[in-house]
Design an enzyme around this catalytic site. Structure first.
Site, mmCIF file in Angstrom:
data_model
loop_
_atom_site.group_PDB
_atom_site.id
_atom_site.type_symbol
_atom_site.label_atom_id
_atom_site.label_comp_id
_atom_site.label_asym_id
_atom_site.label_seq_id
_atom_site.Cartn_x
_atom_site.Cartn_y
_atom_site.Cartn_z
ATOM 1 N N CYS A 165 84.011 96.075 46.838
ATOM 2 C CA CYS A 165 83.598 95.755 48.211
ATOM 3 C C CYS A 165 83.068 96.984 48.954
ATOM 4 O O CYS A 165 81.975 97.448 48.670
ATOM 5 C CB CYS A 165 84.740 95.065 48.960
ATOM 6 S SG CYS A 165 84.171 94.189 50.442
ATOM 7 N N HIS A 207 86.035 90.579 45.619
ATOM 8 C CA HIS A 207 87.402 91.099 45.480
ATOM 9 C C HIS A 207 88.104 90.440 44.288
ATOM 10 O O HIS A 207 88.832 89.459 44.449
ATOM 11 C CB HIS A 207 88.198 90.829 46.759
ATOM 12 C CG HIS A 207 87.962 91.823 47.847
ATOM 13 N ND1 HIS A 207 88.688 92.990 47.960
ATOM 14 C CD2 HIS A 207 87.073 91.832 48.861
ATOM 15 C CE1 HIS A 207 88.263 93.678 49.001
ATOM 16 N NE2 HIS A 207 87.275 92.997 49.571
ATOM 17 N N GLU A 246 90.672 91.380 42.696
ATOM 18 C CA GLU A 246 92.151 91.485 42.768
ATOM 19 C C GLU A 246 92.767 90.286 43.471
ATOM 20 O O GLU A 246 93.954 89.999 43.288
ATOM 21 C CB GLU A 246 92.558 92.801 43.442
ATOM 22 C CG GLU A 246 92.547 92.818 44.956
ATOM 23 C CD GLU A 246 91.155 92.919 45.577
ATOM 24 O OE1 GLU A 246 91.049 92.874 46.817
ATOM 25 O OE2 GLU A 246 90.163 93.050 44.813
#
Length: 258
Positions: A120, A228, A230
């Site tokens: 990001c 993202h 994660e």
């Protein structure tokens, strides 16, 4: 975990910590959990702009991960941005400290040739550090683009991206389409000379960067993504595999250093 690679992770900057109310750093638990589950040991980078300290942090680690957060200071990529557009940009609360720290960090990553994963904001400042530019505000500059600021669904897939066939990301994910989340209002615009775009959303927004063929030897691993992973790794194997591939590269670096 005794032989697990140490991964230096850039934290976000908060204007006010909960305990003392002063300028603080924070690091999402999702980054930490996903790296640990991939076999790494995450270590938060200290909030310093001392070049010698940053160089030593990189020397001691086996890989570096740049995380998300506030916007990059516009003067780093556009010295003549119109005031109306500039008001759409929200920079870090430390007066540019995080920007400077991460620019110094990226320089050291390339000098010391460590594996790098950027996410990001990290994706954006990497491009800026290497000579690229950004779209400062997608709704203002690309009015026909998708809604990329889907903060209401941070942990959900909201659109697909198309991957370049020979890219690291395509090899990791096992295909040329990948569903991603999207919580950004800025994007890569002009790609830095050392990089190439390897993923795009349907509106043309660049969603991933990797080293161009002529620069592949610069680092043992470099993957930069706008989304993202994660926040998706617990449910989507392709996103979990991003951290697995990165951690494997960090492990190879560790074994090389032993």
């Amino acid at each position: 975990m005794k032989q697990a690679p140490l991964i230096l992770v850039t934290p976000d900057v908060e204007p006010k910590g909960r305990e003392f109310g002063d300028l603080s750093i924070s690091l999402s638990g999702n980054y930490q959990t996903t790296l640990i589950e991939a076999g790494g040991i995450p270590l938060a980078m200290p909030a310093t702009v001392v070049p010698e300290v940053i160089a030593e942090c990189v020397r001691r680690c086996d890989g570096v991960m740049l995380t998300g957060g506030d916007d990059v200071e516009p003067r780093l990529y556009d010295g003549q941005m119109p005031a109306k557009l500039r008001r759409k940009v929200g920079v870090t609360p430390d007066g540019g400290g995080r920007d400077l720290r991460e620019l110094l960090l990226i320089d050291q990553v390339f000098q010391q040739r460590k594996p790098l994963l950027a996410i990001c904001r990290g994706h954006q400042i990497l491009n800026v550090a290497l000579g690229g530019t950004l779209v400062a505000d997608i709704p203002s500059q690309l009015p026909d683009a998708l809604d990329h600021r889907r903060t209401d669904q941070r942990g959900e897939i909201v659109h697909e991206v198309t991957l370049t066939a020979d890219s690291i990301l395509a090899k990791i994910s096992g295909g040329q389409k990948l569903g991603v989340n999207s919580t950004h209002h800025q994007a890569v615009w002009r790609v830095a000379p050392a990089l190439r775009a390897t993923a795009q959303s349907p509106d043309g927004v660049i969603e991933a960067l990797e080293l161009r063929p002529g620069a592949l030897g610069w680092l043992p691993f470099l993957l930069s993504v706008q989304f993202h992973p994660e926040r998706l790794a617990d449910r989507y194997p392709a996103h979990r595999a991003i951290f697995g591939a990165f951690t494997q590269a960090c492990m190879a670096m560790k074994e090389k250093r032993i």
